[in-house]
Design an enzyme around this catalytic site. Structure first.
Site, PDB file in Angstrom:
ATOM      1  N   GLY A 113      -3.621  -4.792  18.830  1.00 33.29           N
ATOM      2  CA  GLY A 113      -4.505  -3.632  18.943  1.00 33.29           C
ATOM      3  C   GLY A 113      -5.117  -3.597  20.332  1.00 33.29           C
ATOM      4  O   GLY A 113      -5.007  -2.613  21.039  1.00 33.29           O
ATOM      5  N   PHE A 114      -5.763  -4.698  20.684  1.00 28.06           N
ATOM      6  CA  PHE A 114      -6.302  -4.893  22.034  1.00 28.06           C
ATOM      7  C   PHE A 114      -7.329  -3.837  22.418  1.00 28.06           C
ATOM      8  O   PHE A 114      -7.582  -3.615  23.596  1.00 28.06           O
ATOM      9  CB  PHE A 114      -5.182  -4.929  23.078  1.00 28.06           C
ATOM     10  CG  PHE A 114      -3.979  -5.747  22.674  1.00 28.06           C
ATOM     11  CD1 PHE A 114      -4.123  -7.072  22.299  1.00 28.06           C
ATOM     12  CD2 PHE A 114      -2.712  -5.191  22.646  1.00 28.06           C
ATOM     13  CE1 PHE A 114      -3.028  -7.827  21.913  1.00 28.06           C
ATOM     14  CE2 PHE A 114      -1.612  -5.942  22.256  1.00 28.06           C
ATOM     15  CZ  PHE A 114      -1.770  -7.265  21.898  1.00 28.06           C
TER      16      PHE A 114
ATOM     17  N   ASN B 237     -10.389 -23.583  15.038  1.00 29.55           N
ATOM     18  CA  ASN B 237      -9.021 -24.088  14.888  1.00 29.55           C
ATOM     19  C   ASN B 237      -8.440 -24.242  16.290  1.00 29.55           C
ATOM     20  O   ASN B 237      -8.152 -23.247  16.959  1.00 29.55           O
ATOM     21  CB  ASN B 237      -8.202 -23.087  14.048  1.00 29.55           C
ATOM     22  CG  ASN B 237      -6.738 -23.489  13.901  1.00 29.55           C
ATOM     23  OD1 ASN B 237      -6.167 -24.150  14.768  1.00 29.55           O
ATOM     24  ND2 ASN B 237      -6.131 -23.066  12.813  1.00 29.55           N
ATOM     25  N   PRO B 238      -8.292 -25.472  16.757  1.00 34.67           N
ATOM     26  CA  PRO B 238      -7.864 -25.653  18.155  1.00 34.67           C
ATOM     27  C   PRO B 238      -6.472 -25.096  18.444  1.00 34.67           C
ATOM     28  O   PRO B 238      -6.185 -24.728  19.582  1.00 34.67           O
ATOM     29  CB  PRO B 238      -7.895 -27.177  18.345  1.00 34.67           C
ATOM     30  CG  PRO B 238      -7.947 -27.761  16.981  1.00 34.67           C
ATOM     31  CD  PRO B 238      -8.561 -26.732  16.075  1.00 34.67           C
ATOM     32  N   LYS B 239      -5.646 -25.018  17.411  1.00 38.34           N
ATOM     33  CA  LYS B 239      -4.282 -24.532  17.635  1.00 38.34           C
ATOM     34  C   LYS B 239      -4.258 -23.010  17.837  1.00 38.34           C
ATOM     35  O   LYS B 239      -3.699 -22.509  18.821  1.00 38.34           O
ATOM     36  CB  LYS B 239      -3.419 -24.917  16.444  1.00 38.34           C
ATOM     37  CG  LYS B 239      -1.934 -24.719  16.646  1.00 38.34           C
ATOM     38  CD  LYS B 239      -1.188 -25.352  15.481  1.00 38.34           C
ATOM     39  CE  LYS B 239       0.308 -25.389  15.771  1.00 38.34           C
ATOM     40  NZ  LYS B 239       1.023 -26.059  14.672  1.00 38.34           N
TER      41      LYS B 239
ATOM     42  N   GLN C 168      -4.641 -18.237  21.485  1.00 41.28           N
ATOM     43  CA  GLN C 168      -5.402 -17.088  21.968  1.00 41.28           C
ATOM     44  C   GLN C 168      -5.595 -17.167  23.474  1.00 41.28           C
ATOM     45  O   GLN C 168      -5.462 -16.176  24.191  1.00 41.28           O
ATOM     46  CB  GLN C 168      -6.790 -17.073  21.317  1.00 41.28           C
ATOM     47  CG  GLN C 168      -6.796 -16.543  19.924  1.00 41.28           C
ATOM     48  CD  GLN C 168      -6.999 -15.049  19.968  1.00 41.28           C
ATOM     49  OE1 GLN C 168      -6.137 -14.315  20.430  1.00 41.28           O
ATOM     50  NE2 GLN C 168      -8.121 -14.600  19.501  1.00 41.28           N
TER      51      GLN C 168
ATOM     52  N   GLY D 213     -11.572 -14.174  21.579  1.00 39.61           N
ATOM     53  CA  GLY D 213     -10.406 -13.287  21.712  1.00 39.61           C
ATOM     54  C   GLY D 213     -10.171 -12.787  23.119  1.00 39.61           C
ATOM     55  O   GLY D 213      -9.042 -12.739  23.590  1.00 39.61           O
ATOM     56  N   GLU D 214     -11.238 -12.382  23.784  1.00 41.75           N
ATOM     57  CA  GLU D 214     -11.055 -11.778  25.098  1.00 41.75           C
ATOM     58  C   GLU D 214     -11.284 -12.760  26.237  1.00 41.75           C
ATOM     59  O   GLU D 214     -11.004 -12.463  27.395  1.00 41.75           O
ATOM     60  CB  GLU D 214     -11.972 -10.563  25.213  1.00 41.75           C
ATOM     61  CG  GLU D 214     -11.467  -9.551  24.208  1.00 41.75           C
ATOM     62  CD  GLU D 214     -12.238  -8.275  24.075  1.00 41.75           C
ATOM     63  OE1 GLU D 214     -13.459  -8.310  24.191  1.00 41.75           O
ATOM     64  OE2 GLU D 214     -11.601  -7.266  23.812  1.00 41.75           O
TER      65      GLU D 214
HETATM   66 MO1  MOS Z   1     -11.029  -5.506  21.997  1.00 44.59          MO
HETATM   67  S1  MOS Z   1     -10.627  -4.566  23.834  1.00 44.59           S
HETATM   68  O1  MOS Z   1     -12.654  -4.935  21.714  1.00 44.59           O
HETATM   69  O2  MOS Z   1      -9.974  -4.922  20.814  1.00 44.59           O
END
Ligand code: MOS
Length: 704
Positions: free
Chosen positions: A231-232, A595-597, A602, A668-669
């Site tokens: 999605g990003f 979860n380190p993996k 990510q 995530g980012e």
């Molecule tokens: Mo992220 S750019 O908030 O899906």
């Protein structure tokens, strides 16, 4: 073991790699029809006529919608969604805007008929070239609750009084999300209710948009999904294609499937808008910063209010007594941009961290030493301590792993055969976006645990981490835990974005699981072995508990940010100056790692994307036609395996109780941050050519 902190492999992995996972476009359904959007071919125009004769006569056509016969949509007030509704009047505000929707009995027939729709335009002057005139701007609206300007101290006095001054203009390109899965909606209207399967990052946001547009009660609309193929940010909030699919399903009384073409993914759910950023740094001779000024002009749209908040997190980077950040919006006849991993600071760091590297050279200081000199344990904007900042350790571990001390200071001083070699680094910072969330956890007599929450899996590892959190709280193996997600009939959860899901949803799941365990213990269970007995004693087949979590009042909280440091080595052939990344080391401070993996995966994915930002990704706008030139993955360059070197990432863990009861912040980012400036700085170190824009292309280095 399978609890928090264990390297559990992706529970959703086998289904995905074997092709068993059904994405929205794959859902089989009898009686389904196929909708294809006809995109405007002009960036700014009025539709003079639409000739539907040929399209209507084409085989298999069930319905065609234009602004002449589409019902009037309601206004939507879902933050960050595109306010301009499709097919409402004859105005075209961007190339790619849907001007008709064709529905047919097969995808091929719908595609064919859509090509037969003949639109005549009265063209009006357009402005789609961001760089052409940077004087026409407006103060950006507050966005995501964040005001456009932020300042503290007297920047101009500090600048005038400073021993060393540095000012530069830095530019970032338009970029597109390019998810593997094109966005898709399957809309079914039955008995006055709308059922929507949608590849959305936020089922409740999508529901709100569709309900408001179609004048429905949200209770009449159910939106669901299972997995999202990337999605990003592009699949966040609401977009015209979802509303059109829902409208057509209701009008035709048939299920409607709408899957964007690859070209339409470049015009139908946003992109990362280009920026033109001015950074001015002032410092004492010893490197102590006295002011940071960061002024961003960002590309925007006449069709929406998206603001690329490049400077939002700048204040949190360094201990400068004075700072000022501004955002000016230059609206264009292009579609509304959107958040794109990593938005905002991910764009702003390119400017600030290249400027810091330039300042280091100007001072004759090591770039890492300059960062350390300006390290801060409090947020300079309000003096609040950071919740659990480990950036010093990130620098130290990163520098050691990378071998930063081997770096020779002078540009063009290191080489490997024909290649000039450069080392560069960058700091990174990311504010913690957190949202209220709810979850339900149940257990049955067989010991099967079920989690229900309306969060969305966007491919980031959530479907593994969330079960781990429940398994941990209940003391059961993770393979006994299933997760039901992505549906507005489930306990309310926020959209999946802004690196917020683990903190927000994970905390609600933990709350529910802990409450369930307490109930089981109250019913006589001494531990996991006793759960079945407790259910028997209660004379029930299953037992569940509801959990919830909401972030504390920010006024009463410390400053919650994640940090990190990226080190990059590049090689540049002296004659053919194509920069190649040779190594990346990233060290991240994101609180407790669940979860380190999956976390490492990510970070690896984020670094790959950062390499794309640094060297490849650029959506060129044709100034004569006012459209993106390459609406495909042949012309829009993303990294391939041959572009990707050794990526070495790790975390400096801590338990951040302020961010979430899990001790976690978001990741995530994070991996996509700081990579591009580190590479740009390494390119300067290798070549002596300072490039103040990304992506860096060979022609930037063909000098002298
Ligand atoms: Mo992220 S750019 O908030 O899906």
């Amino acid at each position: 073991m399978s609890g928090i902190g264990q390297a559990v492999s992706r529970l959703d992995g086998p289904g995905k790699v074997s092709g068993r996972t059904l994405y929205i476009g794959d859902i089989p359904l009898d009686d389904v029809t196929y909708a294809v959007m006809v995109p405007a071919t002009r960036p700014h125009a009025r539709i003079r006529t639409i000739d539907l004769a040929a399209a209507t006569a084409a085989p298999g056509v069930i319905g065609i919608f234009t602004h002449h016969n589409t019902p009037r949509f309601g206004r939507i007030d879902v933050p960050l969604s595109q306010p301009v509704m499709p097919l409402q009047d004859d105005r075209v505000l961007y190339e790619g805007q849907p001007v008709a929707l064709v529905v047919a009995d097969t995808l091929e027939r719908a595609t064919h008929a859509a090509r037969l729709v003949a639109v005549a335009y009265d063209e009006t002057p357009f402005d789609a070239d961001f760089a052409a005139d940077l004087s026409r701007t407006e103060v950006a609206p507050a966005f995501f609750g964040i005001p456009p300007d932020n300042a503290k101290g007297d920047v101009s006095a500090a600048w005038s009084a400073a021993e060393v001054q540095l000012e530069g203009v830095y530019r970032t390109a338009d970029r597109h999300h390019s998810a593997m899965e094109p966005a898709a909606t399957l809309a079914i209207w039955r008995d006055g209710e709308l059922r929507i399967h949608d590849a959305t990052q936020g089922v409740f946001d999508a529901r709100a948009c569709v309900a408001q547009a179609l004048h429905l009660d949200p209770e009449q609309v159910r939106v669901s999904n299972t997995f999202i193929g990337g999605g990003f940010g592009g699949k966040g909030w609401g977009w015209p294609y979802q509303i059109l699919a829902a409208m057509a399903a209701r009008e035709l009384g048939r299920p409607v499937k709408l899957v964007l073409t690859r070209a339409q993914t470049f015009t139908s759910h946003g992109y990362q808008a280009a920026t033109h950023q001015t950074v001015a740094l002032s410092a004492q001779r010893d490197g102590t910063l006295s002011s940071i000024r960061h002024d961003s002009i960002v590309a925007g749209s006449f069709a929406g209010d998206h603001v690329e908040g490049a400077g939002w997190d700048t204040h949190a980077l360094y201990a400068s007594p004075a700072f000022s950040t501004t955002h000016r919006l230059r609206r264009l006849h292009r579609g509304n941009p959107a958040a794109m991993r990593a938005p905002f600071g991910g764009v702003g760091l390119v400017a600030v961290e290249i400027a810091m590297d330039e300042l280091a050279y100007k001072l004759g200081m090591d770039p890492l030493a300059l960062r350390l000199k300006n390290h801060t344990d409090v947020d300079p904007s309000d003096g609040k301590p950071f919740s659990a900042k480990k950036l010093r350790a990130c620098y130290e571990i990163g520098a050691r792993r990378f071998g930063w001390s081997d770096r020779r200071a002078a540009p063009r001083s290191m080489r490997d055969g024909r290649e000039l070699v450069g080392y560069g680094m960058s700091s990174l910072v990311l504010r913690a976006y957190r949202f209220a969330a709810n979850a339900r956890v149940s257990i049955d007599r067989d010991g099967a645990v079920r989690i229900e929450t309306a969060t969305q899996d966007v491919g980031q590892g959530l479907s593994t981490v969330i079960p781990q959190i429940a398994a941990d709280a209940l003391g059961v193996p993770v393979d006994r835990v299933s997760l039901v997600l992505g549906d507005t009939i489930l306990p309310v959860a926020p959209f999946t974005g802004g690196s917020s899901a683990t903190m927000s949803v994970g905390s609600a799941v933990q709350d529910a699981a802990v409450k369930l365990r307490e109930r089981l213990i109250a019913a006589g269970a001494n531990g996991p072995e006793g759960y079945a007995g407790a259910l028997a004693a209660l004379n029930v087949e299953s037992l569940s508990a509801d959990g919830t979590w909401a972030p504390a009042d920010p006024e009463a909280s410390p400053a919650i940010f994640s940090f990190g440091a990226v080190f990059a080595e590049v090689g540049v052939d002296e004659d053919i100056p194509i920069p190649r990344v040779r190594r990346i080391v990233g060290v991240y401070d994101a609180g407790k790692i669940m979860n380190p993996k999956t976390a490492r995966s990510q970070m690896t994915g984020g670094v790959v994307w950062g390499i794309g930002q640094a060297l490849l990704e650029r959506s060129e706008t044709d100034p004569r036609l006012g459209r993106f030139v390459s609406k495909n993955l042949a012309g829009y360059l993303v990294p391939v395996n041959a572009d990707i070197p050794e990526i070495n990432t790790t975390f400096v863990e801590s338990f951040d109780p302020h961010a979430s009861p899990l001790g976690a912040r978001g990741i995530g980012e994070l991996g996509a941050l700081g990579v591009a400036p580190a590479i740009a700085n390494a390119v300067f170190h290798a070549t002596g050519v300072r490039v103040r824009e990304v992506p860096i292309r060979p022609e930037h280095l063909l000098v002298g």
